[in-house]
Design a protein around this motif. Structure first.
Motif, PDB file in Angstrom:
ATOM      1  N   SER A  54       0.857  -1.181   0.000  1.00 52.96           N
ATOM      2  CA  SER A  54       0.000   0.000   0.000  1.00 52.96           C
ATOM      3  C   SER A  54       0.894   1.232   0.000  1.00 52.96           C
ATOM      4  CB  SER A  54      -0.895   0.011   1.246  1.00 52.96           C
ATOM      5  OG  SER A  54      -1.628   1.219   1.341  1.00 52.96           O
ATOM      6  N   LEU A  55       0.329   2.371  -0.390  1.00 56.11           N
ATOM      7  CA  LEU A  55       1.000   3.658  -0.218  1.00 56.11           C
ATOM      8  C   LEU A  55       0.169   4.571   0.678  1.00 56.11           C
ATOM      9  CD1 LEU A  55       2.541   4.428  -3.738  1.00 56.11           C
ATOM     10  CD2 LEU A  55       3.672   3.550  -1.677  1.00 56.11           C
ATOM     11  N   ASP A  56      -0.716   3.963   1.460  1.00 51.72           N
ATOM     12  CA  ASP A  56      -1.485   4.695   2.460  1.00 51.72           C
ATOM     13  C   ASP A  56      -0.682   4.684   3.756  1.00 51.72           C
ATOM     14  OD1 ASP A  56      -3.260   5.516   4.476  1.00 51.72           O
ATOM     15  OD2 ASP A  56      -4.988   4.617   3.484  1.00 51.72           O
ATOM     16  N   PRO A  57      -0.285   5.842   4.291  1.00 52.27           N
ATOM     17  CA  PRO A  57       0.532   5.859   5.518  1.00 52.27           C
ATOM     18  C   PRO A  57      -0.091   5.107   6.687  1.00 52.27           C
ATOM     19  CG  PRO A  57       0.513   8.032   4.500  1.00 52.27           C
ATOM     20  CD  PRO A  57      -0.492   7.203   3.754  1.00 52.27           C
ATOM     21  N   ALA A  58      -1.404   4.986   6.710  1.00 47.57           N
ATOM     22  CA  ALA A  58      -2.064   4.272   7.804  1.00 47.57           C
ATOM     23  C   ALA A  58      -2.022   2.762   7.618  1.00 47.57           C
ATOM     24  CB  ALA A  58      -3.520   4.726   7.925  1.00 47.57           C
ATOM     25  N   SER A 140      -0.861   0.057  12.219  1.00 42.50           N
ATOM     26  CA  SER A 140      -0.002   0.938  13.003  1.00 42.50           C
ATOM     27  C   SER A 140      -0.744   1.624  14.137  1.00 42.50           C
ATOM     28  CB  SER A 140       0.625   2.002  12.083  1.00 42.50           C
ATOM     29  OG  SER A 140       1.480   1.403  11.130  1.00 42.50           O
ATOM     30  N   ALA A 141      -1.975   1.182  14.419  1.00 47.10           N
ATOM     31  CA  ALA A 141      -2.721   1.785  15.520  1.00 47.10           C
ATOM     32  C   ALA A 141      -1.972   1.631  16.832  1.00 47.10           C
ATOM     33  CB  ALA A 141      -4.110   1.146  15.626  1.00 47.10           C
ATOM     34  N   GLY A 142      -1.256   0.518  16.989  1.00 47.26           N
ATOM     35  CA  GLY A 142      -0.489   0.298  18.209  1.00 47.26           C
ATOM     36  C   GLY A 142       0.564   1.368  18.439  1.00 47.26           C
ATOM     37  N   LEU A 143       1.093   1.938  17.353  1.00 48.42           N
ATOM     38  CA  LEU A 143       2.065   3.020  17.488  1.00 48.42           C
ATOM     39  C   LEU A 143       1.427   4.231  18.147  1.00 48.42           C
ATOM     40  CD1 LEU A 143       4.278   3.390  14.282  1.00 48.42           C
ATOM     41  CD2 LEU A 143       5.021   3.036  16.639  1.00 48.42           C
ATOM     42  N   LEU A 144       0.198   4.550  17.733  1.00 47.85           N
ATOM     43  CA  LEU A 144      -0.461   5.704  18.326  1.00 47.85           C
ATOM     44  C   LEU A 144      -0.801   5.429  19.787  1.00 47.85           C
ATOM     45  CD1 LEU A 144      -2.755   8.190  16.687  1.00 47.85           C
ATOM     46  CD2 LEU A 144      -3.437   7.326  18.900  1.00 47.85           C
ATOM     47  N   LEU A 145      -1.177   4.196  20.095  1.00 50.57           N
ATOM     48  CA  LEU A 145      -1.441   3.851  21.489  1.00 50.57           C
ATOM     49  C   LEU A 145      -0.187   4.023  22.337  1.00 50.57           C
ATOM     50  CD1 LEU A 145      -3.632   0.642  21.075  1.00 50.57           C
ATOM     51  CD2 LEU A 145      -4.375   3.015  21.277  1.00 50.57           C
ATOM     52  N   ALA A 146       0.968   3.716  21.744  1.00 52.03           N
ATOM     53  CA  ALA A 146       2.224   3.825  22.487  1.00 52.03           C
ATOM     54  C   ALA A 146       2.584   5.266  22.825  1.00 52.03           C
ATOM     55  CB  ALA A 146       3.360   3.183  21.687  1.00 52.03           C
TER      56      ALA A 146
END
Length: 545
Positions: A54-58, A140-146
């Protein structure tokens, strides 16, 4: 300068200048280096290893093929330079309260998207909320949680709406972030690709097609102009980028070549100036004859074999320990991968303020380890009449195939029967994500230079937890570390967590990564000491011969 707001009169603020003076080493005389003259040729072709998923950053993860392209197409508030230092990017400066709970980022004036529209703090708010959206299901939701951003955990659990996230645009140029707890590595976290802004109008208009040429709106030094799946991706300078005046490479092409042989042939023909990998035989030959054509650095990552703990054959820890014992890591790194990688006896490579864990296995000879491994398999109920049968899945690559064959041969004396399963990248990734494997070649990279960046992938509900490993004691140690401000105490908790992980062995660490690439000797500006391994094309240029 101290920065104060009337709404919080008791909170003191520290500017980045003051923080820098507190942490910076003593000043030394500056050496002026004469820059080489630029070549007339400023177009770059890179080997990318595989087609981006993908090229979607999310939707991208650290170490994946899409990240290489997104480093050029998008930019966050801050970024890492070629020495691994956090530097201003879309944010010109930032300030934080003394208790570390409130951050304010001041965007550069007159930032623009690649289509010329103004870029504001609201674009960051939209992008960060989007990471937690259930519809997005971002890996990458875990990154935001961190990051510890206020209400992120509750939103991810479905208890609050997205607009409750502790991120707000105080004005077009000021982004305010409120944390639930101080996070010492907050800037390292938000320097990663998922935290870049994305253009809401383009996403609303085109849906999932927004990442296609002609539809993508980005904010990095380059903009997407062509994407032929499984053939090439092309980007050209984004004239709207705030620092375009200092960008020298005019156009960059990324080739998804899985074959190291094909990549080398195109390098020798002058069609590629920076490869993704180097085949072992060619690496040794080039290092001996023309070492200036080899470039490489250590990386914050580990080559792994992941067990699927949902499979009954692999739920007995003795089986996993036996298979790990029988892997001759020194032989693999010296004779099979053979490009200076360090054997991995634990998950984490060394990094600032964290030394690698020692292992008694590293001190034992192979006959001793094989004998112990055989005894463990016997205890677990496997023998010649009832052999352990496994399938080892790996993605297409000569190196992965050689390593898989070598590891299968190492397990053969134990009576283990291995079937090798080669899959193309996308199918391989789907198989891992869906749990459709027994044992898989895998990898783990740290999104930021801190132990939690890799250890966190083994928490019970982490989206990147491929193995299905779940131990509340392990999760508790990581949570305790996250709540510990003292650096030494936090390191001790990380070491306990890693030791527990290595005892229960959901993965077999094989070696700690470095990156070795064939490079055009005229290409300058490559990183000198960046564990994340990102190569920003905007920093590169070709000198005259």
């Amino acid at each position: 300068m101290l920065y104060r707001f009337a709404a919080r009169p008791a909170r003191r603020w520290l500017s980045p200048l003051l923080l820098g003076l507190m942490l910076a080493p003593p000043l030394r005389a500056t050496t002026v280096v004469q820059q080489p003259a630029l070549s007339d040729r400023q177009t770059l072709v890179k080997g990318n290893g595989a087609e981006p998923e993908s090229l979607d950053p999310a939707q991208i993860r650290s170490g994946f093929p899409g990240e290489v392209v997104l480093v050029d197409l998008f930019e966050g508030l801050v970024s890492e330079d070629g020495q691994g230092r956090i530097v201003p990017a879309q944010a010109l400066r930032w300030e934080t309260s003394e208790d570390g709970l409130v951050w304010r980022f001041f965007l550069r004036p007159q930032l623009k998207w690649s289509n010329g529209e103004p870029l504001t703090a609201r674009d960051f708010v939209y992008a960060w909320r989007r990471l937690l959206s259930p519809e997005q299901a971002s890996p990458s939701a875990g990154l935001l949680l961190a990051t510890g951003i206020n209400n992120a955990q509750s939103i991810y659990a479905g208890a609050l709406d997205l607009d409750a996230l502790g991120v707000e645009a105080e004005s077009d140029q000021i982004l305010k972030v409120i944390l639930e707890r101080p996070v010492p590595y907050f800037l390292q976290l938000i320097s990663q690709r998922p935290f870049v802004p994305v253009n809401e109008r383009a996403i609303t208009q085109f849906g999932k097609q927004w990442t296609q040429p002609g539809k993508m709106v980005s904010n990095g030094p380059y903009r997407l102009v062509n994407w032929v799946p499984n053939e090439r991706i092309e980007a050209e300078r984004n004239v709207q980028y705030w620092d375009d005046a200092h960008t020298r490479i005019q156009r960059v092409t990324y080739l998804p070549l899985a074959s190291q042989h094909a990549e080398r042939l195109r390098y020798e023909a002058g069609e590629i100036q920076l490869t993704n990998r180097v085949a072992l035989e060619y690496y040794q030959k080039t290092m001996a004859e023309t070492p200036e054509r080899i470039w490489g650095l250590p990386l914050l990552g580990t080559y792994l074999y992941t067990f699927n703990l949902r499979r009954p054959e692999l739920q007995d820890v003795r089986v996993r320990q036996a298979l790990s014992m029988a892997v001759d890591r020194r032989l693999l790194t010296e004779k099979v991968s053979g490009q200076g990688e360090r054997p991995a006896w634990s998950l984490l490579p060394g990094m600032p303020d964290y030394q690698e864990l020692g292992s008694a296995l590293a001190l034992e000879d192979m006959p001793t380890r094989l004998a112990r491994a055989a005894a463990l398999l016997t205890e677990a109920g496997y023998n010649s009449a009832h052999p352990l049968k496994l399938t080892l899945t790996y993605n297409t690559s000569e190196n992965h195939k050689k390593l898989a064959l070598a590891v299968a041969a190492m397990w053969k004396p134990l009576g283990v029967e291995i079937t090798l399963n080669n899959m193309e990248w996308n199918a391989y990734q789907v198989a891992k994500d869906s749990g459709d494997f027994m044992l898989a070649r895998s990898f783990l990279f740290g999104d930021y230079v801190e132990p939690s960046s890799m250890l966190g992938s083994f928490r019970c509900q982490d989206p990147q937890n491929e193995s299905g490993y779940c131990n509340p004691a392990f999760d508790g140690l990581l949570q305790q570390a996250a709540d510990t401000l003292d650096g030494s105490a936090r390191t001790g908790l990380y070491r306990k967590a890693e030791q527990l992980l290595m005892e229960e062995m959901p993965v077999i660490p094989v070696y700690h990564y470095n990156q070795m690439r064939l490079v055009d000797p005229a290409l300058r500006g490559l990183p000198s000491s960046n564990l994340k391994g990102a190569i920003a094309t905007k920093d590169l240029y070709f000198s005259q011969p």
